[in-house]
Design an enzyme around this catalytic site. Structure first.
Site, mmCIF file in Angstrom:
data_model
loop_
_atom_site.group_PDB
_atom_site.id
_atom_site.type_symbol
_atom_site.label_atom_id
_atom_site.label_comp_id
_atom_site.label_asym_id
_atom_site.label_seq_id
_atom_site.Cartn_x
_atom_site.Cartn_y
_atom_site.Cartn_z
ATOM 1 N N MET A 26 68.248 29.668 19.849
ATOM 2 C CA MET A 26 68.683 28.769 18.768
ATOM 3 C C MET A 26 69.804 29.442 17.974
ATOM 4 S SD MET A 26 65.378 26.621 17.594
ATOM 5 C CE MET A 26 64.705 27.803 16.476
ATOM 6 N N LEU A 29 72.130 35.148 16.631
ATOM 7 C CA LEU A 29 71.659 36.146 17.589
ATOM 8 C C LEU A 29 71.525 37.539 16.971
ATOM 9 C CD1 LEU A 29 73.831 35.060 20.642
ATOM 10 C CD2 LEU A 29 71.562 34.250 19.970
ATOM 11 N N HIS A 30 70.478 38.229 17.374
ATOM 12 C CA HIS A 30 70.264 39.613 16.964
ATOM 13 C C HIS A 30 70.050 40.452 18.220
ATOM 14 C CE1 HIS A 30 66.093 38.730 17.752
ATOM 15 N NE2 HIS A 30 66.100 37.754 16.860
ATOM 16 N N HIS A 33 67.922 39.142 21.126
ATOM 17 C CA HIS A 33 68.575 38.202 22.048
ATOM 18 C C HIS A 33 69.506 38.946 23.009
ATOM 19 C CE1 HIS A 33 67.959 35.441 18.470
ATOM 20 N NE2 HIS A 33 67.413 34.739 19.434
ATOM 21 N N GLY A 142 61.599 36.014 25.025
ATOM 22 C CA GLY A 142 61.058 37.199 24.361
ATOM 23 C C GLY A 142 59.535 37.131 24.278
ATOM 24 N N GLN A 148 54.623 30.784 22.840
ATOM 25 C CA GLN A 148 55.707 30.004 23.450
ATOM 26 C C GLN A 148 55.892 30.399 24.915
ATOM 27 O OE1 GLN A 148 59.669 28.959 21.657
ATOM 28 N NE2 GLN A 148 60.355 30.802 22.703
ATOM 29 N N LEU A 179 62.307 42.106 15.515
ATOM 30 C CA LEU A 179 63.532 41.407 15.128
ATOM 31 C C LEU A 179 63.324 39.904 15.261
ATOM 32 C CD1 LEU A 179 66.451 43.547 16.623
ATOM 33 C CD2 LEU A 179 65.166 43.851 14.497
ATOM 34 N N SER A 180 63.840 39.168 14.285
ATOM 35 C CA SER A 180 63.733 37.704 14.283
ATOM 36 C C SER A 180 64.862 37.163 13.421
ATOM 37 C CB SER A 180 62.388 37.300 13.661
ATOM 38 O OG SER A 180 62.436 35.950 13.239
ATOM 39 N N ARG A 182 64.615 34.891 11.438
ATOM 40 C CA ARG A 182 64.078 34.544 10.117
ATOM 41 C C ARG A 182 63.943 35.768 9.199
ATOM 42 N NH1 ARG A 182 61.213 30.286 13.250
ATOM 43 N NH2 ARG A 182 61.920 28.296 12.408
#
Ligand code: PAF
Length: 274
Positions: A26, A29-30, A33, A142, A148, A179-180, A182
């Site tokens: 979505m 990116l971090h 990703h 991930g 998910q 890491l996220s 959010r």
């Protein structure tokens, strides 16, 4: 690297590709990703990333509007990692009101599905649409979003989709925080508290590996300890890795979802009983 926003153009670009590795995202990116993208290169000669904030998987009071949209920065990060970025509009993905959805089993209404009704139905529906559009050989997800990943695997298996699903390790900050996208909602003081989530998981794992098998007590104590530090806990559960049911195996996963202020964080740890 090509950035493509329509399905027709994407089909034209991918028509001669034989080994497509796909990373759906979505955006915003971090490093997590980017690790998926590096992993994708090992699985395909053509690496495709999608960037699409999927309205179907957000509830009415969730952060769909606020969700950070950073396409230019994302594309700069993907340069050299992806061959194609598919970044469709909402209209391109949903030209008509979407009335056909993937129906998932009961487990999709538990854990994160209990706090976010309809979330996994919307996620699975867009993932299937993206799979049909991109037609990858391999898709990478991930492991942080364990439920998910579990549901995507189930869908692929039960709908006979010819796609290999690869789950990639959670990438963490030095202090352990997963890491996220959010994480950026966290204030400085919340960010300082956030690593306690992973510490809690590691402590339960340690207790279990030291022989403590009182799962209900371990779950309850973890919830109390998080709540005592100001977290609003959705769940802390110890489940089987294979089916996410109450644990009766040696291959376990501890899953947690909890809010710090307004930010809901997820994490998990997989381990085997010694
Ligand atoms: O994990 C995500 O970023 C999303 O749920 C996904 C898989 C890209 C579907 O919108």
């Amino acid at each position: 690297m090509q950035v493509i926003s329509t399905i027709a153009e994407l089909h034209e670009r991918l028509t001669d590709e034989r080994e497509i590795a796909f990373v759906p995202t979505m955006g915003n990116l971090h490093e997590g990703h980017l690790q998926l993208m590096r992993g994708a290169r090992k699985h395909g000669s053509c690496v495709v990333a999608s960037i699409f904030v999927n309205p179907l998987q957000f509830g009415p009071n969730e952060d769909f509007e606020q969700y950070p949209r950073t396409l230019n920065d994302d594309c700069a990060k993907l340069e050299g990692l992806a061959d194609v970025v598919f970044a469709p509009s909402v209209k391109e993905m949903y030209p008509v009101n979407q009335t056909v959805y993937i129906e998932l089993p009961q487990i999709a209404s538990e854990l994160c599905g209990a706090a976010r009704p309809g979330h996994f139905r919307g996620m699975a529906t867009v993932v299937l649409k993206l799979f049909n559009i991109v037609q990858p050989d391999v898709a990478l997800f991930g492991r942080k979003d364990y439920q998910q990943l579990f549901l995507v695997r189930l869908m692929v298996e039960q709908l006979n989709l010819p796609i290999a699903i690869v789950g990639c390790e959670t990438v963490r900050a030095e202090d352990g925080l997963a890491l996220s996208s959010r994480n950026q909602y966290l204030s400085d003081s919340e960010r300082a508290m956030a690593p306690f989530l992973y510490q809690t998981l590691k402590s339960i794992k340690q207790h279990m590996q030291n022989g403590d098998r009182d799962i209900e007590k371990l779950e309850r104590k973890a919830i109390e300890s998080l709540a005592g530090r100001g977290w609003q806990v959705d769940y802390v559960v110890i489940r089987n890795q294979s089916d996410l049911m109450k644990s009766d195996s040696e291959h376990l996963v501890i899953l947690v979802a909890a809010k710090l202020g307004k930010t809901r964080l997820l994490d998990n740890i997989e381990f085997d009983l010694l």
